[in-house]
Design a protein around this motif. Structure first.
Motif, PDB file in Angstrom:
ATOM      1  N   LEU A 153       0.829  -1.215   0.000  1.00 38.02           N
ATOM      2  CA  LEU A 153       0.000   0.000   0.000  1.00 38.02           C
ATOM      3  C   LEU A 153       0.860   1.260   0.000  1.00 38.02           C
ATOM      4  CD1 LEU A 153      -2.976  -0.771   2.414  1.00 38.02           C
ATOM      5  CD2 LEU A 153      -3.141  -0.047   0.032  1.00 38.02           C
ATOM      6  N   ILE A 154       1.941   1.253   0.772  1.00 39.59           N
ATOM      7  CA  ILE A 154       2.820   2.423   0.822  1.00 39.59           C
ATOM      8  C   ILE A 154       3.427   2.686  -0.548  1.00 39.59           C
ATOM      9  CG2 ILE A 154       5.008   3.301   1.748  1.00 39.59           C
ATOM     10  CD1 ILE A 154       4.292   1.846   4.381  1.00 39.59           C
ATOM     11  N   ALA A 155       3.864   1.611  -1.210  1.00 35.77           N
ATOM     12  CA  ALA A 155       4.459   1.765  -2.550  1.00 35.77           C
ATOM     13  C   ALA A 155       3.440   2.304  -3.549  1.00 35.77           C
ATOM     14  CB  ALA A 155       5.012   0.417  -3.017  1.00 35.77           C
ATOM     15  N   ILE A 156       2.229   1.737  -3.543  1.00 35.69           N
ATOM     16  CA  ILE A 156       1.204   2.168  -4.503  1.00 35.69           C
ATOM     17  C   ILE A 156       0.715   3.581  -4.184  1.00 35.69           C
ATOM     18  CG2 ILE A 156      -1.106   1.672  -5.392  1.00 35.69           C
ATOM     19  CD1 ILE A 156      -0.504  -1.267  -4.975  1.00 35.69           C
ATOM     20  N   ALA A 157       0.601   3.901  -2.893  1.00 37.79           N
ATOM     21  CA  ALA A 157       0.194   5.262  -2.508  1.00 37.79           C
ATOM     22  C   ALA A 157       1.216   6.287  -2.988  1.00 37.79           C
ATOM     23  CB  ALA A 157       0.021   5.350  -0.997  1.00 37.79           C
ATOM     24  N   SER A 158       2.493   5.932  -2.938  1.00 36.32           N
ATOM     25  CA  SER A 158       3.538   6.834  -3.427  1.00 36.32           C
ATOM     26  C   SER A 158       3.392   7.068  -4.927  1.00 36.32           C
ATOM     27  CB  SER A 158       4.924   6.244  -3.129  1.00 36.32           C
ATOM     28  OG  SER A 158       5.098   6.053  -1.741  1.00 36.32           O
ATOM     29  N   VAL A 159       3.106   5.984  -5.658  1.00 33.74           N
ATOM     30  CA  VAL A 159       2.887   6.114  -7.104  1.00 33.74           C
ATOM     31  C   VAL A 159       1.647   6.962  -7.376  1.00 33.74           C
ATOM     32  CG1 VAL A 159       2.387   4.844  -9.238  1.00 33.74           C
ATOM     33  CG2 VAL A 159       4.039   3.927  -7.600  1.00 33.74           C
ATOM     34  N   TYR A 160       0.606   6.760  -6.567  1.00 36.92           N
ATOM     35  CA  TYR A 160      -0.642   7.527  -6.733  1.00 36.92           C
ATOM     36  C   TYR A 160      -0.388   9.026  -6.582  1.00 36.92           C
ATOM     37  CZ  TYR A 160      -5.382   9.212  -5.834  1.00 36.92           C
ATOM     38  OH  TYR A 160      -6.569   9.913  -5.886  1.00 36.92           O
ATOM     39  N   LEU A 187       2.687  10.642  -6.742  1.00 38.67           N
ATOM     40  CA  LEU A 187       3.759  11.180  -7.589  1.00 38.67           C
ATOM     41  C   LEU A 187       3.512  11.015  -9.085  1.00 38.67           C
ATOM     42  CD1 LEU A 187       6.800   9.908  -5.474  1.00 38.67           C
ATOM     43  CD2 LEU A 187       5.840  12.222  -5.516  1.00 38.67           C
ATOM     44  N   VAL A 188       2.649  10.078  -9.476  1.00 38.54           N
ATOM     45  CA  VAL A 188       2.393   9.837 -10.908  1.00 38.54           C
ATOM     46  C   VAL A 188       0.897   9.975 -11.167  1.00 38.54           C
ATOM     47  CG1 VAL A 188       2.841   8.300 -12.855  1.00 38.54           C
ATOM     48  CG2 VAL A 188       4.308   8.189 -10.829  1.00 38.54           C
ATOM     49  N   PRO A 189       0.411  11.195 -11.337  1.00 41.73           N
ATOM     50  CA  PRO A 189      -1.036  11.413 -11.508  1.00 41.73           C
ATOM     51  C   PRO A 189      -1.626  10.719 -12.732  1.00 41.73           C
ATOM     52  CG  PRO A 189       0.112  13.483 -11.056  1.00 41.73           C
ATOM     53  CD  PRO A 189       1.160  12.457 -11.322  1.00 41.73           C
ATOM     54  N   SER A 190      -0.817  10.480 -13.757  1.00 45.04           N
ATOM     55  CA  SER A 190      -1.346   9.945 -15.014  1.00 45.04           C
ATOM     56  C   SER A 190      -1.888   8.524 -14.885  1.00 45.04           C
ATOM     57  CB  SER A 190      -0.265   9.979 -16.100  1.00 45.04           C
ATOM     58  OG  SER A 190       0.852   9.212 -15.715  1.00 45.04           O
ATOM     59  N   ILE A 191      -1.499   7.789 -13.839  1.00 47.87           N
ATOM     60  CA  ILE A 191      -2.005   6.424 -13.692  1.00 47.87           C
ATOM     61  C   ILE A 191      -2.846   6.260 -12.424  1.00 47.87           C
ATOM     62  CG2 ILE A 191      -0.163   5.368 -15.052  1.00 47.87           C
ATOM     63  CD1 ILE A 191       1.174   4.545 -12.436  1.00 47.87           C
ATOM     64  N   ARG A 192      -3.446   7.341 -11.962  1.00 52.48           N
ATOM     65  CA  ARG A 192      -4.288   7.244 -10.774  1.00 52.48           C
ATOM     66  C   ARG A 192      -5.535   6.393 -11.010  1.00 52.48           C
ATOM     67  NH1 ARG A 192      -3.822  13.468  -8.415  1.00 52.48           N
ATOM     68  NH2 ARG A 192      -1.769  13.168  -7.445  1.00 52.48           N
TER      69      ARG A 192
END
Length: 289
Positions: free
Chosen positions: A237-244, A246-251
């Motif tokens: 969850l921490i890893a995916i939340a970071s991507v969420y 920092l990378v808005p294009s794949i939210r």
């Protein structure tokens, strides 16, 4: 640790979320299907300089309030909306404002594509087929590796995760696009993996603790695997939340993943195992009669 004995509490929590989701589903007349399923228009504009997505969103939503926007390669903005709301005239107006704000020319309009409703219907059909095949495959896998009662409990837990994720989409009125299907299939695989770890421990304890009741075996097995399940889910969850963040294009992909992973960890511990116990107790009563 008495997890199974509190099954009414766990079932009530999930049931309440799903009921709220059903309420919003009825109130809004269904899911907020994106253009991948309903058809619509997709526009990509090249800006060629750093820009704040919030500023671009404000500019675009002035002409297309319901449009979904994403950044692509950090220098393009993707706009997606229903065809009747994002017509050629509105695209022209958006381009006029983009030219004024970012000092670009006509070549900045990289593409303007329309997705027909027939394509959306085909995608919906294929998505349902993929989901059905995935669930059937999981059922066969669990039935072969374990017994029928484990398989039924695992499938109910998977359906629980799908319903919880759908409920969050209806509650927050999030657009459902093709990335949602990929996320759901990922969630199913992740949740099944978590459930199998607990079921594997239950199967081992059934052999070593023959005098114990199904509830006692389940509680011992959950206690032995809970820290592993929580730690694995938390780090993911921490890893995916970071991507969420920092990378808005794949939210559109990461949001359902976050919901599904949390729901999958919950269902593996608090839904699948109590259901297995209920099935074992029902089987015992049936045999006694």
């Amino acid at each position: 640790m008495k997890i199974v004995e509190k099954k009414k509490l766990w079932f009530s929590i999930s049931g309440l979320i799903i009921l709220i989701g059903i309420g919003f589903f009825i109130y809004r007349g269904g899911l907020n299907l994106g253009i991948d399923f309903k058809g619509g228009t997709e526009v990509i504009i090249q800006i060629d300089k750093s820009f704040k997505k919030e500023d671009a969103d404000q500019l675009i939503k002035k002409h297309a309030p319901n449009a979904v926007t994403n950044t692509v390669n950090n220098n393009q903005i993707q706009i997606r909306d229903k065809a009747e709301e994002l017509n050629s005239a509105k695209v022209k107006d958006i381009m006029t404002d983009v030219k004024d704000k970012y000092k670009v020319d006509d070549k900045a309009l990289v593409s303007q594509n329309e997705i027909g409703a027939s394509v959306g219907k085909e995608l919906t059909k294929n998505a349902l087929i993929a989901l059905t095949l995935a669930i059937l495959g999981m059922l066969v896998y669990v039935a072969v590796r374990f017994k029928w009662d484990f398989g039924i409990a695992a499938i109910i837990a998977l359906l629980h995760d799908v319903l919880i994720t759908l409920s969050m989409y209806t509650i927050f009125n999030i657009s459902v696009n093709s990335s949602f299907i990929a996320a759901i299939l990922t969630i199913i695989g992740y949740s099944m993996n978590d459930t199998v770890v607990i079921f594997d421990r239950i199967r081992e304890n059934l052999k070593s603790k023959r005098g114990s009741s199904p509830a006692e075996v389940a509680n011992i097995s959950i206690a032995a695997t809970m820290s592993r399940s929580i730690n694995t889910s938390l780090t993911t969850l921490i890893a995916i939340a970071s991507v969420y963040v920092l990378v808005p294009s794949i939210r559109d992909f990461t949001f359902p993943l976050m919901v599904g992973i949390f729901s999958g960890a919950f269902s593996s511990i608090f839904i699948a195992s109590p259901i297995w116990v209920m099935l074992k107790e029902w089987e015992a009563k049936k045999n006694n009669k």
